[in-house]
Motif scaffolding. Structure first.
Motif, PDB file in Angstrom:
ATOM      1  N   VAL A   1       3.980  11.049   1.634  1.00 15.96           N
ATOM      2  CA  VAL A   1       2.884  10.142   1.265  1.00 15.96           C
ATOM      3  C   VAL A   1       3.101   9.600  -0.141  1.00 15.96           C
ATOM      4  CG1 VAL A   1       0.404  10.016   0.774  1.00 15.96           C
ATOM      5  CG2 VAL A   1       1.201  11.150   2.850  1.00 15.96           C
ATOM      6  N   SER A   2       3.545  10.450  -1.037  1.00 13.49           N
ATOM      7  CA  SER A   2       3.806  10.022  -2.412  1.00 13.49           C
ATOM      8  C   SER A   2       4.900   8.956  -2.459  1.00 13.49           C
ATOM      9  CB  SER A   2       4.206  11.228  -3.257  1.00 13.49           C
ATOM     10  OG  SER A   2       4.518  10.838  -4.561  1.00 13.49           O
ATOM     11  N   ALA A   3       5.973   9.181  -1.717  1.00 10.84           N
ATOM     12  CA  ALA A   3       7.070   8.207  -1.686  1.00 10.84           C
ATOM     13  C   ALA A   3       6.603   6.883  -1.074  1.00 10.84           C
ATOM     14  CB  ALA A   3       8.247   8.764  -0.897  1.00 10.84           C
ATOM     15  N   ALA A   4       5.819   6.967   0.009  1.00 11.04           N
ATOM     16  CA  ALA A   4       5.323   5.746   0.648  1.00 11.04           C
ATOM     17  C   ALA A   4       4.384   4.990  -0.288  1.00 11.04           C
ATOM     18  CB  ALA A   4       4.612   6.092   1.951  1.00 11.04           C
ATOM     19  N   SER A   5       3.559   5.711  -1.034  1.00  4.95           N
ATOM     20  CA  SER A   5       2.644   5.073  -1.978  1.00  4.95           C
ATOM     21  C   SER A   5       3.407   4.356  -3.080  1.00  4.95           C
ATOM     22  CB  SER A   5       1.704   6.110  -2.591  1.00  4.95           C
ATOM     23  OG  SER A   5       0.866   6.657  -1.597  1.00  4.95           O
ATOM     24  N   SER A   6       4.476   4.961  -3.544  1.00  3.07           N
ATOM     25  CA  SER A   6       5.307   4.326  -4.583  1.00  3.07           C
ATOM     26  C   SER A   6       5.945   3.051  -4.050  1.00  3.07           C
ATOM     27  CB  SER A   6       6.386   5.285  -5.062  1.00  3.07           C
ATOM     28  OG  SER A   6       5.815   6.384  -5.726  1.00  3.07           O
ATOM     29  N   GLN A   7       6.450   3.100  -2.817  1.00  4.77           N
ATOM     30  CA  GLN A   7       7.059   1.917  -2.216  1.00  4.77           C
ATOM     31  C   GLN A   7       6.024   0.821  -2.017  1.00  4.77           C
ATOM     32  OE1 GLN A   7       8.816   3.489   1.369  1.00  4.77           O
ATOM     33  NE2 GLN A   7      10.649   4.205   0.322  1.00  4.77           N
ATOM     34  N   GLN A   8       4.820   1.212  -1.604  1.00  9.92           N
ATOM     35  CA  GLN A   8       3.755   0.235  -1.398  1.00  9.92           C
ATOM     36  C   GLN A   8       3.378  -0.419  -2.726  1.00  9.92           C
ATOM     37  OE1 GLN A   8      -0.048   1.759  -0.082  1.00  9.92           O
ATOM     38  NE2 GLN A   8      -0.356  -0.049   1.198  1.00  9.92           N
ATOM     39  N   ALA A   9       3.268   0.377  -3.775  1.00  5.99           N
ATOM     40  CA  ALA A   9       2.929  -0.168  -5.092  1.00  5.99           C
ATOM     41  C   ALA A   9       3.996  -1.145  -5.563  1.00  5.99           C
ATOM     42  CB  ALA A   9       2.752   0.965  -6.105  1.00  5.99           C
ATOM     43  N   GLN A  10       5.256  -0.820  -5.323  1.00  6.82           N
ATOM     44  CA  GLN A  10       6.354  -1.716  -5.705  1.00  6.82           C
ATOM     45  C   GLN A  10       6.260  -3.023  -4.920  1.00  6.82           C
ATOM     46  OE1 GLN A  10      10.270  -0.164  -4.922  1.00  6.82           O
ATOM     47  NE2 GLN A  10      11.282  -1.756  -6.080  1.00  6.82           N
ATOM     48  N   GLY A  11       5.984  -2.923  -3.629  1.00  9.25           N
ATOM     49  CA  GLY A  11       5.848  -4.121  -2.796  1.00  9.25           C
ATOM     50  C   GLY A  11       4.686  -4.996  -3.238  1.00  9.25           C
ATOM     51  N   ILE A  12       3.570  -4.371  -3.579  1.00 11.14           N
ATOM     52  CA  ILE A  12       2.407  -5.125  -4.056  1.00 11.14           C
ATOM     53  C   ILE A  12       2.751  -5.843  -5.360  1.00 11.14           C
ATOM     54  CG2 ILE A  12       0.072  -4.870  -5.015  1.00 11.14           C
ATOM     55  CD1 ILE A  12      -0.344  -2.654  -2.877  1.00 11.14           C
ATOM     56  N   GLY A  13       3.482  -5.176  -6.219  1.00  8.01           N
ATOM     57  CA  GLY A  13       3.919  -5.810  -7.466  1.00  8.01           C
ATOM     58  C   GLY A  13       4.789  -7.024  -7.211  1.00  8.01           C
ATOM     59  N   GLN A  14       5.682  -6.913  -6.234  1.00  9.83           N
ATOM     60  CA  GLN A  14       6.561  -8.040  -5.899  1.00  9.83           C
ATOM     61  C   GLN A  14       5.763  -9.199  -5.322  1.00  9.83           C
ATOM     62  OE1 GLN A  14       9.366  -6.089  -3.301  1.00  9.83           O
ATOM     63  NE2 GLN A  14      10.698  -5.483  -4.989  1.00  9.83           N
ATOM     64  N   VAL A  15       4.787  -8.904  -4.468  1.00  5.40           N
ATOM     65  CA  VAL A  15       3.951  -9.958  -3.888  1.00  5.40           C
ATOM     66  C   VAL A  15       3.122 -10.629  -4.981  1.00  5.40           C
ATOM     67  CG1 VAL A  15       1.978 -10.398  -2.354  1.00  5.40           C
ATOM     68  CG2 VAL A  15       3.867  -8.967  -1.565  1.00  5.40           C
ATOM     69  N   THR A  16       2.580  -9.851  -5.892  1.00  8.39           N
ATOM     70  CA  THR A  16       1.792 -10.393  -6.995  1.00  8.39           C
ATOM     71  C   THR A  16       2.633 -11.339  -7.850  1.00  8.39           C
ATOM     72  OG1 THR A  16       0.404  -8.421  -7.032  1.00  8.39           O
ATOM     73  CG2 THR A  16       0.421  -9.769  -9.021  1.00  8.39           C
ATOM     74  N   THR A  17       3.857 -10.928  -8.147  1.00  9.31           N
ATOM     75  CA  THR A  17       4.758 -11.776  -8.929  1.00  9.31           C
ATOM     76  C   THR A  17       5.069 -13.070  -8.181  1.00  9.31           C
ATOM     77  OG1 THR A  17       5.738  -9.852 -10.010  1.00  9.31           O
ATOM     78  CG2 THR A  17       7.036 -11.878 -10.021  1.00  9.31           C
ATOM     79  N   ALA A  18       5.333 -12.961  -6.891  1.00 12.03           N
ATOM     80  CA  ALA A  18       5.651 -14.153  -6.098  1.00 12.03           C
ATOM     81  C   ALA A  18       4.473 -15.114  -6.044  1.00 12.03           C
ATOM     82  CB  ALA A  18       6.062 -13.740  -4.689  1.00 12.03           C
ATOM     83  N   ILE A  19       3.272 -14.584  -5.862  1.00 11.61           N
ATOM     84  CA  ILE A  19       2.082 -15.440  -5.807  1.00 11.61           C
ATOM     85  C   ILE A  19       1.856 -16.124  -7.154  1.00 11.61           C
ATOM     86  CG2 ILE A  19      -0.447 -15.412  -5.607  1.00 11.61           C
ATOM     87  CD1 ILE A  19      -0.061 -13.291  -3.387  1.00 11.61           C
ATOM     88  N   ALA A  20       2.061 -15.407  -8.236  1.00 11.42           N
ATOM     89  CA  ALA A  20       1.904 -16.007  -9.562  1.00 11.42           C
ATOM     90  C   ALA A  20       2.896 -17.151  -9.760  1.00 11.42           C
ATOM     91  CB  ALA A  20       2.084 -14.949 -10.648  1.00 11.42           C
ATOM     92  N   LYS A  21       4.133 -16.958  -9.308  1.00 10.58           N
ATOM     93  CA  LYS A  21       5.140 -18.021  -9.429  1.00 10.58           C
ATOM     94  C   LYS A  21       4.774 -19.220  -8.574  1.00 10.58           C
ATOM     95  CE  LYS A  21       9.072 -15.104 -10.666  1.00 10.58           C
ATOM     96  NZ  LYS A  21      10.387 -14.604 -10.266  1.00 10.58           N
TER      97      LYS A  21
END
Length: 64
Positions: free
Chosen positions: A22-42
């Motif tokens: 669960v911890s590993a999946a949460s970290s991956q999810q947080a990384q993915g959310i960060g990437q989506v946030t960056t893409a939307i901002a661009k």
């Protein structure tokens, strides 16, 4: 009593494994959310820039 302790130890090991997953999946999810946030901002910045250029073109501001 030894069997009981062995069962508890096995159960704790399984629980730890699940918590680690669960911890590993949460970290991956947080990384993915960060990437989506960056893409939307661009995309938003790019759309804003292009919208401003289009408005200026219509008003004649970008004409030579």
């Amino acid at each position: 009593m030894g069997e009981a302790i062995g069962g508890i130890t096995a159960g704790v090991g399984k629980a730890k494994g699940l918590i680690d997953e669960v911890s590993a999946a949460s970290s991956q999810q947080a990384q993915g959310i960060g990437q989506v946030t960056t893409a939307i901002a661009k995309i938003a910045a790019n759309a804003s820039h292009h919208g401003e250029s289009a408005s200026n073109d219509c008003m004649g501001f970008n004409r030579p």
